[in-house]
Design a protein around this motif. Sequence first.
Motif, PDB file in Angstrom:
ATOM      1  N   ASN A 421       0.980  -1.269   0.047  1.00  0.00           N
ATOM      2  CA  ASN A 421       0.219  -0.236  -0.039  1.00  0.00           C
ATOM      3  C   ASN A 421       0.829   1.236  -0.062  1.00  0.00           C
ATOM      4  O   ASN A 421       0.231   2.107  -0.412  1.00  0.00           O
ATOM      5  N   GLN A 422       2.521   1.055   0.501  1.00  0.00           N
ATOM      6  CA  GLN A 422       3.043   2.359   1.127  1.00  0.00           C
ATOM      7  C   GLN A 422       3.106   3.284  -0.926  1.00  0.00           C
ATOM      8  O   GLN A 422       3.453   3.962  -1.069  1.00  0.00           O
ATOM      9  N   ALA A 423       3.852   1.584  -1.110  1.00  0.00           N
ATOM     10  CA  ALA A 423       3.886   2.074  -2.769  1.00  0.00           C
ATOM     11  C   ALA A 423       3.163   2.848  -3.926  1.00  0.00           C
ATOM     12  O   ALA A 423       3.960   3.198  -4.815  1.00  0.00           O
ATOM     13  N   ILE A 424       1.693   1.992  -3.661  1.00  0.00           N
ATOM     14  CA  ILE A 424       0.746   2.183  -4.417  1.00  0.00           C
ATOM     15  C   ILE A 424       0.701   4.117  -3.641  1.00  0.00           C
ATOM     16  O   ILE A 424       0.178   5.109  -4.860  1.00  0.00           O
ATOM     17  N   ARG A 425       1.436   4.508  -2.793  1.00  0.00           N
ATOM     18  CA  ARG A 425       0.774   5.707  -2.474  1.00  0.00           C
ATOM     19  C   ARG A 425       1.541   6.994  -3.226  1.00  0.00           C
ATOM     20  O   ARG A 425       1.592   7.810  -3.141  1.00  0.00           O
ATOM     21  N   LEU A 426       2.921   6.305  -2.762  1.00  0.00           N
ATOM     22  CA  LEU A 426       4.771   6.870  -3.748  1.00  0.00           C
ATOM     23  C   LEU A 426       3.713   6.886  -5.150  1.00  0.00           C
ATOM     24  O   LEU A 426       3.796   7.424  -5.428  1.00  0.00           O
ATOM     25  N   ASP A 427       3.165   5.605  -6.033  1.00  0.00           N
ATOM     26  CA  ASP A 427       3.058   5.479  -7.132  1.00  0.00           C
ATOM     27  C   ASP A 427       1.713   4.773  -7.936  1.00  0.00           C
ATOM     28  O   ASP A 427       2.125   3.877  -7.772  1.00  0.00           O
ATOM     29  N   ARG A 428       1.225   5.310  -7.653  1.00  0.00           N
ATOM     30  CA  ARG A 428      -0.442   4.549  -8.232  1.00  0.00           C
ATOM     31  C   ARG A 428      -0.173   4.004  -9.025  1.00  0.00           C
ATOM     32  O   ARG A 428      -1.426   3.329  -9.742  1.00  0.00           O
TER      33      ARG A 428
END
Length: 531
Positions: A421-428
């Motif tokens: 989820n952190q990766a998605i917040r950084l780059d959707r």
Amino acid sequence: MRSLSMMSDAVAMPNALSPDLLSACQWKINELWGLHYPQERWSDLERHLKLAALDLGYDEPSAFARALLYDQIDAAQKVRLATELAVGETYFLRDPACYQHLIHHFLIPLLDQRRRNGQKRLRIWSAGCCSGEEAYSLAILLEGLLPDIRDWRVELMATDLVAEFVEKAQSGSYSAWSFRQVDPQWRARYFSQSGANQWTIHDRFRRRVDFFQLNLAQSVFPDEKRGLCDCDVILCRNVLMYFSPSQAAAVLDRLQRTLSPGGVLLLSPVESVICQWAGKKVHNWPEAVCLRRQGEETRWSQAAWEPAGPDLQAMNALSGRTEQHARRTTAVDISLAASVVSNTQERKAVSREQQASDADNEWRRGQEAYSEGDYDAAVRFLERFTACTGLSLRQQADAAILIARSHANRHRIQEAEDWANQAIRLDRLQPAAYWLLASLHIGRSERRQALEALIRVIYLQPDFIMAHYLSGILCMRLGQPERALRCLRNCRELLASVAPEQPLEEGEGLTAGDLLELVRGAFDDIAGDIK
């Protein structure tokens, strides 16, 4: 949000948006929010539009794009699109050298002067505050600088385009990721742990910040009613870099007019190019560029000031220390105390080239440890990599995905999900993060959530063969045979262009020929179910 049964229609490969439609959407988005997508970034824009269309219930992304162009989307839909387009990434005490310089060379002498003149007032604006870490960092630092803060009129405002970010900031609750460059003592002093991986800022700091939504591209300021005038400090870092040059120049003019006499406007170093384009004179700060109010561009001194007030509190605010004895400190004391990074982050004054080399080394060691199956070591190296300065959001997102995979391989499912989820917040726009979430949901037999994640994978990467196959299998198990057939047909069509012996992405050794046999078997199963 649509129900999953409706969303499953979107599992079929989405239609591409035409260049003319993307060009028109870029123009509209620039008009609405000042955000600029040059042609080389149209692929990112297309994926953002597709994800927003999916979430808002449009069967065709082109229908959503046309609705945007003809002003046929409502306020809530605009908010959803703005949230999709915005970059929501920040953390506490980001760019510590900038904070040191702000305290050491601006705030301490300003506050001393106003204390002597009996003008105990200060106004600071965090423009483009995202989820609030910058504003709360300032609130904490001001308490350290002003032991008599109750005798002062301190106004600290924070604004952002995205309502979702403003709501998060108002909650004052953050995960460990937001504290990745501060000492744990600092966090313990100003925050209370409110969950396994969650900390909430103390109420006195939350009450000191006034958060509200604001569109920098369209709002009128200075605005006395909202307090956006006579600001002593405005921080608008890493915001204007996403605007078109003309929009950025217009916003810069308004921000400068919002400054008080002698006030400072701080931008990120990469935004100095924008200032040059707009004909602005800038002063270089550590990890920032500074602008004065128009007409005051030459009013500046690079001399180091000696603090005149009791600034041990400022030292403590930065370091997390708790000494209470009073003594006068020198400017050197402040600089030494203002090291806000944790022990793993403290480093000597090294060149940018050396820092880049250190980051490359941590990334390489993390990848090697992962490939060798030493997942704990991979996590250690990659977490150190994410704490390096100067990383792009994409670099941080790539590292977060690999950390998530490492945790998943060690069966630490919650940690894996948190990092995905952190990766998605950084780059959707990273399909790998949604793929990993889908895998985690499948492992927990959460079929609907897995299918929802796979839909996003396919929207972002329509030729992801394994995503089409798994979507078909999930639709079968959810009792949706017609949709399962569409997914499997897409999978079969994509396999037709791949050599049978070629291993598939995320197939764990499965070849195209192997998968084709599985697809044929799935077709037979569905045919039997339909009969």
